[in-house]
Design a protein around this motif. Structure first.
Motif, mmCIF file in Angstrom:
data_model
loop_
_atom_site.group_PDB
_atom_site.id
_atom_site.type_symbol
_atom_site.label_atom_id
_atom_site.label_comp_id
_atom_site.label_asym_id
_atom_site.label_seq_id
_atom_site.Cartn_x
_atom_site.Cartn_y
_atom_site.Cartn_z
ATOM 1 N N MET A 1 42.861 49.701 39.362
ATOM 2 C CA MET A 1 43.878 50.250 38.453
ATOM 3 C C MET A 1 44.756 49.120 37.949
ATOM 4 N N LEU A 2 45.153 49.225 36.704
ATOM 5 C CA LEU A 2 46.054 48.248 36.097
ATOM 6 C C LEU A 2 47.422 48.908 35.913
ATOM 7 N N ALA A 3 48.434 48.313 36.509
ATOM 8 C CA ALA A 3 49.805 48.810 36.389
ATOM 9 C C ALA A 3 50.609 47.825 35.551
ATOM 10 N N ILE A 4 51.259 48.333 34.510
ATOM 11 C CA ILE A 4 52.031 47.498 33.591
ATOM 12 C C ILE A 4 53.456 48.014 33.535
ATOM 13 N N SER A 5 54.394 47.110 33.694
ATOM 14 C CA SER A 5 55.806 47.476 33.582
ATOM 15 C C SER A 5 56.457 46.561 32.552
ATOM 16 N N LYS A 6 57.074 47.166 31.544
ATOM 17 C CA LYS A 6 57.754 46.389 30.500
ATOM 18 C C LYS A 6 59.255 46.478 30.702
ATOM 19 N N THR A 7 59.877 45.346 30.966
ATOM 20 C CA THR A 7 61.328 45.275 31.054
ATOM 21 C C THR A 7 61.851 44.652 29.759
ATOM 22 N N LEU A 8 63.148 44.396 29.694
ATOM 23 C CA LEU A 8 63.700 43.790 28.489
ATOM 24 C C LEU A 8 63.161 42.385 28.265
ATOM 25 N N ASN A 9 62.892 41.662 29.351
ATOM 26 C CA ASN A 9 62.517 40.258 29.221
ATOM 27 C C ASN A 9 61.061 39.944 29.558
ATOM 28 N N TYR A 10 60.413 40.807 30.347
ATOM 29 C CA TYR A 10 59.074 40.477 30.822
ATOM 30 C C TYR A 10 58.128 41.670 30.800
ATOM 31 N N TYR A 11 56.838 41.342 30.774
ATOM 32 C CA TYR A 11 55.783 42.279 31.137
ATOM 33 C C TYR A 11 55.327 41.900 32.546
ATOM 34 N N TYR A 12 55.243 42.890 33.440
ATOM 35 C CA TYR A 12 54.717 42.664 34.781
ATOM 36 C C TYR A 12 53.391 43.419 34.883
ATOM 37 N N CYS A 13 52.336 42.711 35.282
ATOM 38 C CA CYS A 13 51.005 43.316 35.367
ATOM 39 C C CYS A 13 50.449 43.154 36.778
ATOM 40 N N VAL A 14 49.959 44.237 37.327
ATOM 41 C CA VAL A 14 49.338 44.209 38.653
ATOM 42 C C VAL A 14 48.007 44.943 38.575
ATOM 43 N N GLU A 15 46.948 44.294 39.034
ATOM 44 C CA GLU A 15 45.640 44.925 39.141
ATOM 45 C C GLU A 15 45.370 45.193 40.618
ATOM 46 N N TRP A 16 45.033 46.443 40.947
ATOM 47 C CA TRP A 16 44.821 46.781 42.358
ATOM 48 C C TRP A 16 43.736 47.842 42.497
ATOM 49 N N VAL A 17 43.209 47.923 43.708
ATOM 50 C CA VAL A 17 42.220 48.949 44.041
ATOM 51 C C VAL A 17 42.609 49.552 45.381
ATOM 52 N N PRO A 18 42.251 50.814 45.621
ATOM 53 C CA PRO A 18 42.542 51.423 46.924
ATOM 54 C C PRO A 18 41.621 50.853 48.004
ATOM 55 N N SER A 19 42.116 50.827 49.223
ATOM 56 C CA SER A 19 41.317 50.390 50.361
ATOM 57 C C SER A 19 41.737 51.184 51.590
ATOM 58 N N GLU A 20 41.020 51.009 52.685
ATOM 59 C CA GLU A 20 41.344 51.749 53.911
ATOM 60 C C GLU A 20 42.723 51.380 54.448
ATOM 61 N N LYS A 21 43.186 50.180 54.161
ATOM 62 C CA LYS A 21 44.489 49.716 54.644
ATOM 63 C C LYS A 21 45.591 49.895 53.604
ATOM 64 N N GLY A 22 45.274 50.584 52.517
ATOM 65 C CA GLY A 22 46.257 50.780 51.462
ATOM 66 C C GLY A 22 45.867 50.011 50.212
ATOM 67 N N PRO A 23 46.730 49.993 49.190
ATOM 68 C CA PRO A 23 46.405 49.307 47.943
ATOM 69 C C PRO A 23 46.102 47.818 48.165
ATOM 70 N N LYS A 24 45.043 47.343 47.547
ATOM 71 C CA LYS A 24 44.660 45.935 47.638
ATOM 72 C C LYS A 24 44.916 45.273 46.287
ATOM 73 N N ILE A 25 45.826 44.301 46.273
ATOM 74 C CA ILE A 25 46.183 43.611 45.043
ATOM 75 C C ILE A 25 45.099 42.597 44.687
ATOM 76 N N LEU A 26 44.546 42.739 43.493
ATOM 77 C CA LEU A 26 43.534 41.807 43.017
ATOM 78 C C LEU A 26 44.141 40.672 42.204
ATOM 79 N N LYS A 27 45.185 41.007 41.428
ATOM 80 C CA LYS A 27 45.780 39.989 40.566
ATOM 81 C C LYS A 27 47.172 40.425 40.142
ATOM 82 N N TYR A 28 48.044 39.445 39.967
ATOM 83 C CA TYR A 28 49.413 39.702 39.497
ATOM 84 C C TYR A 28 49.793 38.627 38.491
ATOM 85 N N LYS A 29 50.518 39.051 37.449
ATOM 86 C CA LYS A 29 50.985 38.086 36.461
ATOM 87 C C LYS A 29 52.163 38.678 35.704
ATOM 88 N N LYS A 30 53.050 37.810 35.263
ATOM 89 C CA LYS A 30 54.123 38.247 34.361
ATOM 90 C C LYS A 30 54.204 37.271 33.196
#
Length: 218
Positions: A1-30
């Protein structure tokens, strides 16, 4: 899943997938918001090109959150003896008017235990429509479109319900000494927003300056 958050100054992007231990972050960038003009018709395409997801096959759904300053917030009091659907229809026709209704989505949320106050979120249709259509063009399914603190409030409500908490206060501290508070209470096995407050702390006067409030007592 790709999660995008737009604030006044930045875009925050997180790519993650579910796993047995909870969400697994694949990539992050702003990156800076100014790199992409406000909500163009190909907004998701522009974000994906900058973010470069690892694999769309595992991240073919997207959630998008915008800043509170991208929407209008207001409230109305409703006579409990009047049907709310009929009242909203009258309100949009007589108060908001044809131009506003044609260009803005208005979402209504009952406040307080007796639902006599309706919180209204006004969102420019062009913003949501461009995000939705651009996501589809890129092969993504838009799972959620939210507004920062209200999205967080939904998660807090789910957590509080699971822990049998009766009420809670969500407090967000933003840039430029801006504070947001949402107070929620549990009624009939669900949470309703009792009040919303935005303010600045005035250090010189040891007081707070109210920017807006809905449902708060004087």
């Amino acid at each position: 899943m790709l999660a995008i958050s737009k604030t006044l100054n930045y875009y925050y992007c997180v790519e993650w997938v579910p796993s047995e231990k909870g969400p697994k972050i694949l990539k992050y960038k702003k990156f800076l918001s100014k790199e992409i003009q406000d909500f163009p018709i190909d907004i998701i395409s522009k974000i994906v090109k900058r973010f470069k997801p690892i694999t769309i096959s595992e991240s073919n759904s997207v959630s998008f959150s915008i800043n509170e300053k991208n929407v209008g917030i207001s409230s109305i009091n409703v006579d409990p003896q009047i049907d709310k659907i009929e009242y909203i229809k009258w309100y949009e026709d007589k108060i908001l008017g044809k131009y506003f209704v044609s260009n803005y989505y208005t979402y209504y949320y009952p406040m307080k235990y007796d639902n006599t106050t309706l919180l209204m979120i006004h969102l420019k249709k062009e913003i949501k429509d461009n995000v939705l259509l651009s996501a589809q063009d890129c092969g993504y399914r838009l799972d959620n479109f939210g507004i920062d603190i209200f999205s967080a409030n939904e998660l807090a409500a789910k957590y509080s319900f699971s822990k049998q908490i009766k009420n809670y206060l969500l407090w967000k501290i933003d840039n430029n000494n801006h504070h947001y508070c949402i107070y929620n209470s549990k009624y009939n096995n669900s949470f309703n927003i009792d009040s919303i407050l935005k303010f600045k702390i005035n250090i010189n006067k040891s007081s707070i300056d109210i920017i807006y409030n809905f449902g708060c007592e004087d």
